[in-house]
Design a protein around this motif. Structure first.
Motif, PDB file in Angstrom:
ATOM      1  N   ASP A   1      -9.041   5.591  -0.528  1.00 16.66           N
ATOM      2  CA  ASP A   1      -8.809   5.051  -1.883  1.00 16.66           C
ATOM      3  C   ASP A   1      -7.349   5.265  -2.277  1.00 16.66           C
ATOM      4  O   ASP A   1      -6.711   4.380  -2.839  1.00 16.66           O
ATOM      5  N   LEU A   2      -6.835   6.460  -1.969  1.00 13.77           N
ATOM      6  CA  LEU A   2      -5.451   6.776  -2.365  1.00 13.77           C
ATOM      7  C   LEU A   2      -4.457   5.922  -1.587  1.00 13.77           C
ATOM      8  O   LEU A   2      -3.436   5.491  -2.135  1.00 13.77           O
ATOM      9  N   GLU A   3      -4.763   5.650  -0.315  1.00 14.76           N
ATOM     10  CA  GLU A   3      -3.885   4.759   0.470  1.00 14.76           C
ATOM     11  C   GLU A   3      -3.864   3.372  -0.164  1.00 14.76           C
ATOM     12  O   GLU A   3      -2.812   2.750  -0.281  1.00 14.76           O
ATOM     13  N   ARG A   4      -5.054   2.906  -0.583  1.00 13.82           N
ATOM     14  CA  ARG A   4      -5.115   1.573  -1.220  1.00 13.82           C
ATOM     15  C   ARG A   4      -4.327   1.562  -2.537  1.00 13.82           C
ATOM     16  O   ARG A   4      -3.606   0.639  -2.841  1.00 13.82           O
TER      17      ARG A   4
ATOM     18  N   ASP B   1       0.968  -2.380   0.672  1.00 12.18           N
ATOM     19  CA  ASP B   1       1.856  -3.418   0.124  1.00 12.18           C
ATOM     20  C   ASP B   1       1.071  -4.705  -0.145  1.00 12.18           C
ATOM     21  O   ASP B   1      -0.142  -4.782   0.123  1.00 12.18           O
ATOM     22  N   ALA B   2       1.792  -5.703  -0.654  1.00  9.58           N
ATOM     23  CA  ALA B   2       1.123  -6.940  -1.089  1.00  9.58           C
ATOM     24  C   ALA B   2       0.403  -7.639   0.059  1.00  9.58           C
ATOM     25  O   ALA B   2      -0.599  -8.342  -0.156  1.00  9.58           O
ATOM     26  N   SER B   3       0.885  -7.422   1.294  1.00  7.61           N
ATOM     27  CA  SER B   3       0.223  -8.099   2.422  1.00  7.61           C
ATOM     28  C   SER B   3      -0.967  -7.278   2.947  1.00  7.61           C
ATOM     29  O   SER B   3      -1.619  -7.668   3.911  1.00  7.61           O
ATOM     30  N   GLY B   4      -1.211  -6.127   2.327  1.00  7.11           N
ATOM     31  CA  GLY B   4      -2.362  -5.306   2.734  1.00  7.11           C
ATOM     32  C   GLY B   4      -2.003  -4.260   3.787  1.00  7.11           C
ATOM     33  O   GLY B   4      -2.871  -3.519   4.252  1.00  7.11           O
ATOM     34  N   GLU B   5      -0.719  -4.173   4.122  1.00 11.09           N
ATOM     35  CA  GLU B   5      -0.333  -3.173   5.132  1.00 11.09           C
ATOM     36  C   GLU B   5      -0.271  -1.776   4.494  1.00 11.09           C
ATOM     37  O   GLU B   5       0.288  -1.612   3.395  1.00 11.09           O
TER      38      GLU B   5
END
Ligand SMILES: C[S@@+](CC[C@H](N)C(=O)[O-])C[C@H]1O[C@@H](n2cnc3c(N)ncnc32)[C@H](O)[C@@H]1O
Length: 300
Positions: free
Chosen positions: A266-269, A274-278
């Motif tokens: 959750d914290l990584e999300r 970033d905007a591309s999901g990386e």
């Protein structure tokens, strides 16, 4: 319990957390930058100068630090800062910071906190080290802030709070950041009993905990082996964890309800995607962050 290192030496883990925050305040990458500029003033001058060099920062945070702990500390600081700001905007009466170490929120949020009393708790030696450092750097302590020395494993929290004028029944924020794992399970129980006793309706508790399996060295999480070694080296063992699926039951005993429960993913999300999901930073998997509230008696 006798002979704990925190009775005779400034807490190493508090110093390390302060160093992480100081380092993070210098990052140019927005995902890694948090804004505890006061932490930077609390580290020794030679180290402060060195931290301006990106290679030194990388060495501290990638090589010296257990895997994912720098990222976890950044995420936890941002998360708790947001709760702090929110409850100050709502005009809470008082804030109690347990095991405050080198937490600088009383200074960083002093404008927003003029009408909210802040109490910081820690063992005497670490509290004194921080106050000495504030004095040395010319940082004045806001009038609304009080310091209470205590060893949670040995002294009565309720008595200390009453003596210091912490009001029973006030709308309060309780912050237990990087603390519970270091306490004996009976002290954790006692601490939450006192929170229950003093918290007025609508009060908020924010804390982190380590997973029960980490104490059994199950080695299931990212960075688990590393962090266990570092904590032991610092002479500040972990004694308390919460088992998977047990959080609600643990808090229910103290009439608290979970509002948010965040694990490493959750914290990584929230903070490192970033905007591309990386995902730009992997967070140490041993801890979870919790926000809980004391509901009105009819909803409890
Ligand atoms: C990992 S540090 C976290 C400090 C601070 N909350 C932060 O996030 O920067 C743990 C803190 O808990 C305090 N602590 C540990 N055991 C304690 C005890 N039995 N009584 C009072 N404070 C304690 C230590 O002195 C230290 O400041």
């Amino acid at each position: 319990m006798s002979g704990k290192r925190i009775e005779t030496t400034t807490s190493m883990t508090a110093k390390w957390t302060c160093l992480c925050r100081a380092t993070s305040s210098l990052e140019s990458d927005t995902y890694y930058r948090s804004n505890d500029h006061i932490a930077l003033l609390l580290v020794p001058v030679f180290l402060r100068l060195l931290l301006h060099i990106p290679l030194v920062r990388n060495f501290c945070t990638q090589t010296l630090s257990p895997k994912g702990i720098y990222q976890y500390t950044i995420a936890r600081t941002k998360y708790i800062d947001a709760v702090f700001k929110e409850i100050l905007a709502e005009g809470f009466d008082q804030i109690l910071i347990f095991g405050a170490g080198f937490d600088t929120r009383a200074l960083r949020f002093q404008k927003e906190a003029v009408d909210t009393k802040i109490f910081e708790l820690d063992v005497p030696i670490t509290q004194k080290a921080k106050l000495d450092q504030y004095a040395k750097r010319g940082l004045s302590i806001p009038a609304n802030t009080a310091f209470i020395s205590i060893d949670f494993d040995k002294e009565s929290l309720a008595e200390k709070l009453a003596e210091a004028g912490f009001a029973r029944g006030g709308r309060s924020l309780f912050v237990l950041e990087g603390l519970l794992m270091y306490l004996q399970p009976e002290s954790v129980d006692e601490t939450f009993k006192v929170i229950h006793e003093f918290a007025g309706e609508g009060s908020v508790v924010v804390f982190d905990y380590v997973r029960g399996s980490v104490l059994r060295k199950a080695r299931s999480y990212h960075g688990e082996k590393d962090i266990m070694k570092s904590v032991e080296k610092a002479g500040e063992r972990w004694y308390f964890g919460i088992e998977e699926g047990e959080l609600d039951r643990f808090l229910k005993r103290f009439d608290l309800k979970v509002s948010e429960h965040k694990d490493a993913q959750d914290l990584e999300r929230m903070y490192f995607t970033d905007a591309s999901g990386e995902i730009l930073g992997r967070v140490n998997g041993t801890h979870c962050l919790v926000r809980a509230a004391k509901p009105a008696p009819s909803q409890a």
